[in-house]
Design a protein around this motif. Structure first.
Motif, PDB file in Angstrom:
ATOM      1  N   UNK A   1       0.678  -1.088   0.038  1.00 58.90           N
ATOM      2  CA  UNK A   1      -0.122  -0.033   0.086  1.00 58.90           C
ATOM      3  C   UNK A   1       0.971   1.187  -0.051  1.00 58.90           C
ATOM      4  N   UNK A   2       1.976   1.254   0.844  1.00 57.26           N
ATOM      5  CA  UNK A   2       2.794   2.298   0.877  1.00 57.26           C
ATOM      6  C   UNK A   2       3.530   2.725  -0.425  1.00 57.26           C
ATOM      7  N   UNK A   3       3.935   1.502  -1.173  1.00 54.51           N
ATOM      8  CA  UNK A   3       4.543   1.628  -2.242  1.00 54.51           C
ATOM      9  C   UNK A   3       3.574   2.374  -3.396  1.00 54.51           C
ATOM     10  N   UNK A   4       2.281   1.794  -3.362  1.00 49.99           N
ATOM     11  CA  UNK A   4       1.437   2.127  -4.536  1.00 49.99           C
ATOM     12  C   UNK A   4       1.000   3.567  -4.473  1.00 49.99           C
ATOM     13  N   UNK A   5       0.994   4.062  -3.090  1.00 53.30           N
ATOM     14  CA  UNK A   5       0.573   5.337  -2.691  1.00 53.30           C
ATOM     15  C   UNK A   5       1.787   6.417  -3.084  1.00 53.30           C
ATOM     16  N   UNK A   6       2.790   5.946  -2.683  1.00 54.80           N
ATOM     17  CA  UNK A   6       4.036   6.873  -3.146  1.00 54.80           C
ATOM     18  C   UNK A   6       4.409   7.008  -4.751  1.00 54.80           C
ATOM     19  N   UNK A   7       4.146   5.626  -5.422  1.00 56.13           N
ATOM     20  CA  UNK A   7       4.338   5.817  -6.851  1.00 56.13           C
ATOM     21  C   UNK A   7       3.130   6.741  -7.519  1.00 56.13           C
ATOM     22  N   UNK A   8       1.948   6.747  -7.058  1.00 57.68           N
ATOM     23  CA  UNK A   8       0.884   7.648  -7.658  1.00 57.68           C
ATOM     24  C   UNK A   8       1.409   9.018  -7.860  1.00 57.68           C
ATOM     25  N   UNK A   9       2.247   9.456  -6.948  1.00 58.24           N
ATOM     26  CA  UNK A   9       2.505  11.026  -7.256  1.00 58.24           C
ATOM     27  C   UNK A   9       1.787  11.988  -6.801  1.00 58.24           C
ATOM     28  N   UNK A  10       0.735  11.733  -6.135  1.00 61.42           N
ATOM     29  CA  UNK A  10      -0.446  12.853  -6.030  1.00 61.42           C
ATOM     30  C   UNK A  10      -0.344  13.074  -4.683  1.00 61.42           C
ATOM     31  N   UNK A  11       0.475  12.661  -3.916  1.00 66.68           N
ATOM     32  CA  UNK A  11       0.579  13.132  -2.358  1.00 66.68           C
ATOM     33  C   UNK A  11       1.682  13.772  -1.929  1.00 66.68           C
ATOM     34  N   UNK A  12       1.654  14.696  -0.991  1.00 61.77           N
ATOM     35  CA  UNK A  12       2.717  15.335  -0.299  1.00 61.77           C
ATOM     36  C   UNK A  12       3.097  14.388   1.129  1.00 61.77           C
ATOM     37  N   UNK A  13       2.338  13.819   1.396  1.00 63.90           N
ATOM     38  CA  UNK A  13       2.573  13.101   2.709  1.00 63.90           C
ATOM     39  C   UNK A  13       1.725  11.913   2.910  1.00 63.90           C
ATOM     40  N   UNK A  14       2.478  10.950   3.573  1.00 60.21           N
ATOM     41  CA  UNK A  14       1.583   9.610   4.076  1.00 60.21           C
ATOM     42  C   UNK A  14       1.422   9.667   5.600  1.00 60.21           C
ATOM     43  N   UNK A  15       0.235   9.331   6.166  1.00 56.15           N
ATOM     44  CA  UNK A  15       0.123   9.377   7.869  1.00 56.15           C
ATOM     45  C   UNK A  15      -0.501   8.075   7.896  1.00 56.15           C
ATOM     46  N   UNK A  16       0.284   7.261   8.823  1.00 53.15           N
ATOM     47  CA  UNK A  16      -0.223   5.763   9.218  1.00 53.15           C
ATOM     48  C   UNK A  16      -0.573   5.787  10.331  1.00 53.15           C
ATOM     49  N   UNK A  17      -1.907   5.517  10.740  1.00 53.16           N
ATOM     50  CA  UNK A  17      -2.197   4.959  12.113  1.00 53.16           C
ATOM     51  C   UNK A  17      -2.265   3.680  12.591  1.00 53.16           C
ATOM     52  N   UNK A  18      -1.227   3.252  13.112  1.00 51.95           N
ATOM     53  CA  UNK A  18      -0.990   1.839  13.509  1.00 51.95           C
ATOM     54  C   UNK A  18      -1.958   1.350  14.330  1.00 51.95           C
ATOM     55  N   UNK A  19      -2.122  -0.149  14.429  1.00 52.35           N
ATOM     56  CA  UNK A  19      -3.190  -0.741  15.204  1.00 52.35           C
ATOM     57  C   UNK A  19      -2.704  -0.564  16.861  1.00 52.35           C
ATOM     58  N   UNK A  20      -3.657  -0.333  17.741  1.00 54.49           N
ATOM     59  CA  UNK A  20      -3.553  -0.068  18.959  1.00 54.49           C
ATOM     60  C   UNK A  20      -2.615  -1.116  19.691  1.00 54.49           C
ATOM     61  N   UNK A  21      -2.495  -2.524  19.106  1.00 51.54           N
ATOM     62  CA  UNK A  21      -1.918  -3.510  19.717  1.00 51.54           C
ATOM     63  C   UNK A  21      -0.651  -3.656  19.172  1.00 51.54           C
ATOM     64  N   UNK A  22      -0.416  -2.635  18.155  1.00 52.79           N
ATOM     65  CA  UNK A  22       0.985  -2.865  17.377  1.00 52.79           C
ATOM     66  C   UNK A  22       2.337  -2.178  18.181  1.00 52.79           C
ATOM     67  N   UNK A  23       3.433  -2.926  17.932  1.00 55.73           N
ATOM     68  CA  UNK A  23       4.668  -2.097  18.194  1.00 55.73           C
ATOM     69  C   UNK A  23       5.293  -1.387  17.360  1.00 55.73           C
TER      70      UNK A  23
END
Length: 399
Positions: free
Chosen positions: A88-110
Motif C-alpha cells: 500500500x505504501x509503495x502504491x501510494x508513493x508511486x501515484x505521485x499525487x500526495x505530499x505526505x503519508x500518515x499511518x495510524x497503526x493498530x492499538x496493539x502494534x509495536x
C-alpha cells in the motif's frame, strides 16, 4: 526509480499508541488543519468492523480526488508488514499525487517493526521503500487518564480479548512500554481529564522511559500538525538506542541528567551470582518506586546461561538470553567467534563475562535500600565455596 529526486521522496509519520489513546482523534484533527497538504492516510485496525476508518471518513473531510484512505483489517501489523502495508505504501508513493503519508497503526502494534519496513529492501516483493519514502516521525499517543491503570495491570492482551492472534502472550504493560520506548514524539492526550499534579507525575515517568522524545500535552487530540509532520526527527539508530534503560547502560559514568525532571536511575552491577530462592523473595517485595528495570542476571544454579530480566509496572519477566561466553570451551568459542572472540568490559580470569547488570528507573528511588536488599540475595562467601547445584531454585525452567 534510482533517479527519483530528493524532493519527490514522500515523508511518512506513524501514529502508535494503545487502544483508546486517541490516535484517530489526533489524525482527524491533523487532516482538518493540514493547510492544503495532500495527505494519503493508512488506517491499520484489527477489528472486524473497521471503526477507526469510519471515523476518519466522517470527520476527516477526505476528498476522493485529492486524498486516499487505505483500510487494512484482520491481521497483525507485525506479521503483514512485508505484504499489504508494504504494497500500500509503495502504491501510494508511486501515484505521485500526495505530499505526505500518515499511518495510524493498530492499538496493539509495536512501532519498531513498522519503522523497519522503511529501512530495508524486501527481496521477496522487490520493494525498497527507502527510495520512495522517508520516515519522518514516529509518534506514540498516551492516554493520560488510563495510563497508570493499564501500566500497573497484570493482564495480558489475551485476557482482554485484544491479542493479535493465537500465541500472542504479550502483557498490556509491555506493549505500552514498547510503544513509549521507541518514538520521536510522545503525545499525552486527554490532559483535560487529569489533574496537573498527575500530569506532572506521568510526564516524569515518561521522560524516564524515553528521555529522547519530545513531549506534547493535548486534549481532545488537538495537536498542531507542524509538531508531527515534516519534523525531520526520525533516526533509526538513535530511536533504537533511546530507551531510558539503554541510555543508562551505555553511560561510562552515571550522571543524574534525568533528575531535573524528578526521576532518577542507576545501574546495579555485581560479579557475584544470585541465590535463586532469595532473588524470588526479593522480587515478591518489588519496590513500588521502580517504574522500569531491565538487564542481565547471573544465577548460581544456571551458571552457563545469561538470564534476561525485564520489568515494567507489576510485570516481571525472566528468560534465557544465551550462553555466557565463559561457559563455552575454547573450541566452541573459536567455532562461534573465530580466534578473536569478544571479551566484555566485565571479563575477568575467574568468571569470564558472567555478571549481573540491571538498570533501575523510578521516582523517589531509595538507591541505597534497593542495592542493600539486592546484595542480600547474592551468594554469601560461604555459599560461593559450596555446591551451587544444591541450592534451592524455585524459578521456572526456561528450556
Amino acid at each position: 526509480m534510482d533517479n527519483k529526486k530528493v524532493d519527490d521522496i514522500i515523508p511518512v509519520t506513524v501514529l502508535s499508541g494503545y487502544l483508546g489513546a486517541g490516535k484517530t482523534t489526533i489524525l482527524n484533527h491533523v487532516l482538518n488543519n493540514r493547510d492544503g497538504l495532500r495527505v494519503a492516510v493508512i488506517v491499520y485496525d484489527l477489528s472486524e468492523v473497521n471503526i477507526d476508518a469510519e471515523l476518519v471518513r466522517e470527520g476527516g473531510g477526505l476528498s476522493r480526488t485529492e486524498e486516499k484512505l487505505v483500510e487494512m483489517s484482520n491481521g497483525c501489523i507485525c506479521c503483514t508488514l512485508r505484504d499489504d502495508l508494504l504494497q500500500e505504501v509503495e502504491k501510494l508513493a508511486k501515484e505521485g499525487r500526495f505530499d505526505y503519508i500518515l499511518i495510524e497503526s493498530t492499538g496493539i502494534g509495536e512501532p519498531l517493526p513498522v519503522a523497519q519496513t522503511f529501512t530495508y529492501v524486501d527481496e521477496d516483493q522487490n520493494i525498497d521503500l527507502s527510495k520512495l519514502t522517508r520516515l519522518d516521525c514516529m509518534v506514540t499517543v498516551v492516554d493520560a487518564y488510563h495510563f497508570w491503570q493499564d501500566f500497573n495491570s497484570p493482564e495480558s492482551l489475551q485476557q482482554r480479548n485484544q491479542e493479535a492472534g493465537e500465541g500472542d502472550t504479550r502483557h498490556v504493560v509491555h506493549l505500552l512500554t514498547d510503544q513509549v520506548e521507541f518514538c520521536d514524539v510522545l503525545i499525552i492526550n486527554k490532559c483535560d481529564m487529569v489533574r496537573e499534579e498527575e500530569l506532572e507525575k506521568l510526564e516524569t515517568a515518561l521522560r524516564g522511559l524515553q528521555p529522547r522524545a519530545r513531549i506534547i500535552r493535548a486534549s481532545h487530540g488537538n495537536v498542531d500538525p507542524k509538531r508531527i509532520l515534516n519534523t525531520g526527527l526520525f533516526d533509526f539508530d538513535a530511536a533504537s538506542q533511546s530507551a531510558g534503560w539503554i541510555r543508562e547502560l551505555q553511560k561510562e559514568h552515571h550522571t543524574p541528567e534525568t533528575e531535573e525532571y524528578g526521576i532518577s536511575s542507576f545501574v546495579y552491577t555485581r560479579k557475584v551470582p544470585f541465590h535463586p530462592e532469595r532473588l524470588l523473595k526479593w522480587m515478591a517485595k518489588w519496590p513500588k518506586a521502580v517504574v522500569r528495570s531491565k538487564g542481565i542476571l547471573w544465577l548460581a544454579t544456571r551458571n552457563n546461561t545469561a538470564i534476561s530480566f525485564s520489568q515494567a509496572g507489576v510485570s516481571r519477566q525472566l528468560a534465557p538470553a544465551g550462553l555466557w561466553v565463559a561457559s563455552l570451551s575454547e573450541e566452541e568459542r573459536r567455532a562461534y567467534f573465530g580466534t578473536d572472540y569478544p571479551k566484555s568490559p566485565d571479563w575477568d580470569d575467574k568468571w569470564g563475562d558472567r555478571v549481573t547488570k540491571l538498570v533501575f528507573i523510578g521516582m523517589d528511588l531509595n538507591k541505597e535500600a534497593i542495592i542493600g536488599s539486592l546484595d542480600g540475595a547474592l551468594l554469601t562467601d560461604e555459599e560461593m565455596l559450596g555446591s551451587w547445584r544444591e541450592l534451592a531454585d524455585p524459578l521456572p525452567a526456561f528450556y
